[in-house]
Each structure stands twice: as C-alpha cells, then as structure tokens.
Scaffold this motif. Structure first.
Motif, mmCIF file in Angstrom:
data_model
loop_
_atom_site.group_PDB
_atom_site.id
_atom_site.type_symbol
_atom_site.label_atom_id
_atom_site.label_comp_id
_atom_site.label_asym_id
_atom_site.label_seq_id
_atom_site.Cartn_x
_atom_site.Cartn_y
_atom_site.Cartn_z
ATOM 1 N N LEU A 58 0.925 -9.206 17.142
ATOM 2 C CA LEU A 58 1.017 -9.920 15.862
ATOM 3 C C LEU A 58 0.663 -11.392 16.005
ATOM 4 C CD1 LEU A 58 1.815 -8.876 12.997
ATOM 5 C CD2 LEU A 58 2.160 -7.274 14.862
ATOM 6 N N ARG A 59 0.992 -11.995 17.128
ATOM 7 C CA ARG A 59 0.609 -13.393 17.341
ATOM 8 C C ARG A 59 -0.900 -13.530 17.517
ATOM 9 N NH1 ARG A 59 5.923 -14.490 21.143
ATOM 10 N NH2 ARG A 59 7.326 -15.069 19.423
ATOM 11 N N THR B 226 -1.328 -1.438 11.432
ATOM 12 C CA THR B 226 -1.219 -0.640 10.216
ATOM 13 C C THR B 226 -1.640 0.810 10.434
ATOM 14 O OG1 THR B 226 -1.508 -2.553 8.764
ATOM 15 C CG2 THR B 226 -2.021 -0.409 7.826
ATOM 16 N N ILE B 227 -2.729 1.028 11.119
ATOM 17 C CA ILE B 227 -3.184 2.408 11.337
ATOM 18 C C ILE B 227 -2.173 3.208 12.163
ATOM 19 C CG2 ILE B 227 -5.004 3.884 12.264
ATOM 20 C CD1 ILE B 227 -5.700 2.321 9.678
ATOM 21 N N GLY C 178 -2.798 -4.541 5.380
ATOM 22 C CA GLY C 178 -1.676 -4.660 6.297
ATOM 23 C C GLY C 178 -0.489 -3.932 5.706
ATOM 24 N N SER C 179 0.545 -3.758 6.487
ATOM 25 C CA SER C 179 1.716 -3.041 5.970
ATOM 26 C C SER C 179 2.607 -3.946 5.122
ATOM 27 C CB SER C 179 2.534 -2.458 7.129
ATOM 28 O OG SER C 179 3.096 -3.486 7.928
ATOM 29 N N PHE D 155 0.800 -1.226 0.000
ATOM 30 C CA PHE D 155 0.000 0.000 0.000
ATOM 31 C C PHE D 155 0.838 1.284 0.000
ATOM 32 C CE2 PHE D 155 -2.990 -3.127 1.794
ATOM 33 C CZ PHE D 155 -4.007 -2.990 0.861
ATOM 34 N N SER D 156 0.719 2.013 -1.100
ATOM 35 C CA SER D 156 1.462 3.267 -1.250
ATOM 36 C C SER D 156 1.070 4.298 -0.203
ATOM 37 C CB SER D 156 1.244 3.840 -2.656
ATOM 38 O OG SER D 156 -0.135 4.050 -2.903
ATOM 39 N N ALA D 157 -0.115 4.162 0.394
ATOM 40 C CA ALA D 157 -0.536 5.102 1.445
ATOM 41 C C ALA D 157 0.386 5.037 2.659
ATOM 42 C CB ALA D 157 -1.970 4.804 1.867
#
Length: 250
Positions: free
Chosen positions: A229-230, A188-189, A242-243, A144-146
């Motif tokens: 993350l787990r 991600t946010i 997601g990133s 994601f370029s954002a």
C-alpha cells in the motif's frame, strides 16, 4: 453491525495494528496536516468513530481537541477503554450532537453505507453547517458492488460507492470536492477473488455464521500488505479502481 459485539471486539483488537487501518489513519492525518499545517489545536470530530482507533491515532499525532460519537454501545465502550472522548449518538440525528459547537475537521469513515441517498444528503448538509470557515470533511467509503462478499453480510453493509456518487452528493449538499481517490488498488483483485470464494462457500450453506475480514494476519503478511500500500501511494496517484474510496470536501 450495531449489536454485533464480536465484530466490534475484533476491530478493537486490531485497529491500531492491521495494515488497512494503519494506512487509512495515515491518509486522514496527512490530509489534516496538509490543510492545517501550522496548528494542532484544531477541533476534530470523528462521526461514527467505531472503537476509537482513529481518535487514538490523532491523539498520538498531537491533536488534543478530538472527539467522537457512535451509535453502538459496544463501540462506545471499547472506545472509552482507549481513554478517548466519545459519546453515544446516532449519525442520523447528528444535528443534535453538541448543539452550537463547530469543528475544523469532520471525519466519517466507512459509515455512510448504512444509509439511503436522502439520509446521506441530510447528514452531509448538517456536516457542512457544523464545519468552521476553512474546515474540511474527510470520508472513506467502501467501493464497487462487485467486491461485495460475506464481509458485507457480517457488517450489514448495504451499499458500495463509486466516485460519481460522491461527486453528486457533494454537489447536492453544497460541498466542493477537493480530493477523491480510490485506494487499495494493488490488492483489489486478490480481495475480489477471496470474497467471491467466501460468498460461494456461504451460499452453499447459508445457515453458517459469517465474519468480517477484520482480523490480523501473520506479522510477515501484515508487513507485506503495508509495504504494497505504501508503494501504491508512491507510484499510483490516481488508481482507476480500489476497494475503498477516500474523499476530502470543503
């Protein structure tokens, strides 16, 4: 990033500890274990191995036949400090790497962003030729370029990917896409917010040096991110974004 020794040194220092790398390496190893449940003698290539953290993790997981290459002399130097088998080689010329040798698994993590579409297609075609029957290609890519920020500038990240692009690359190069998933969804946010602030600060003074996000946070925060993350892996099987974008092709 090639030529930026400071960034490679940062990677070398944290790659076996930082929450992000630990989750990524676990994801790769679990896919290998799932695909080859009865053999650890398989031959694995890490194409664009950076400072060798994944190769070290593979060795510790019991895979003795793992090798890698990277175009950066700094990356190769740091990798060899880990005592892993690494050569200097350009991914664009992967066809000439150990001619005639094939692999059960080829891994290429967070490298394809250096290349344009045609270069990526050519690299994937060669990967497919170098895989043994029943072999798999595993790749992680930034998404994601954002989410672009000073991290991208520091690492000379020229592009970010979405699922549709990886689906097209697989189709165009004769691969079948076995598994594709966005990850780091729950963070991600926050990452987007931090990177927008970092980018805004840099734009106000573009002459200041930029650095990647590759650094070890306080131990409690690193442990928290690992736990998040787990939990994500347990409860979100197919996050909408997601990133990072993790794929397995065969």
């Amino acid at each position: 990033m090639i030529g930026n020794r400071d960034e490679y040194e940062s990677m070398f220092q944290v790659e076996r500890k930082l929450w992000w790398y630990r989750i990524l390496h676990q994801k790769v190893i679990r896919q290998i274990q799932a695909h080859f449940p009865d053999s650890q003698s398989i031959h694995i290539l890490d194409a664009g191995c950076g400072t060798g953290g994944l190769l070290d993790a593979l060795r510790q997981a019991g895979y003795p036949n793992s090798a890698g290459f990277d175009a950066s002399t700094d990356a190769v130097s740091f990798s060899r400090e880990r005592k892993v088998a690494v050569e200097q080689h350009d991914l664009r010329d992967v066809a000439t790497f150990q001619p005639g040798k094939t692999f059960d698994v080829i891994v290429c993590n967070d490298v394809l962003y250096f290349f344009n579409d045609e270069q990526i297609r050519q690299i994937l075609r060669v990967f497919r030729q170098r895989l043994r029957p029943g072999g798999v290609f595993i790749s992680n890519n930034n998404a994601f370029s954002a989410l672009r920020g000073t991290h991208d500038i520091a690492l000379t990240i020229s592009r970010r990917f979405v699922k549709a692009e990886l689906v097209d690359f697989a189709r165009q190069t004769g691969f079948s896409l076995k598994h594709t998933v966005y990850w780091n969804f729950l963070l991600t946010i926050p990452i987007w917010c931090v990177r927008k602030v970092q980018l805004l600060i840099w734009q106000m003074n573009p002459s200041q040096p930029v650095h990647s996000d590759v650094s070890l946070p306080p131990a409690w925060l690193n442990a928290l991110f690992l736990r998040i993350l787990r939990l994500e892996q347990r409860f979100f099987q197919a996050p909408p974004f997601g990133s990072s974008l993790f794929t397995v092709m065969h």
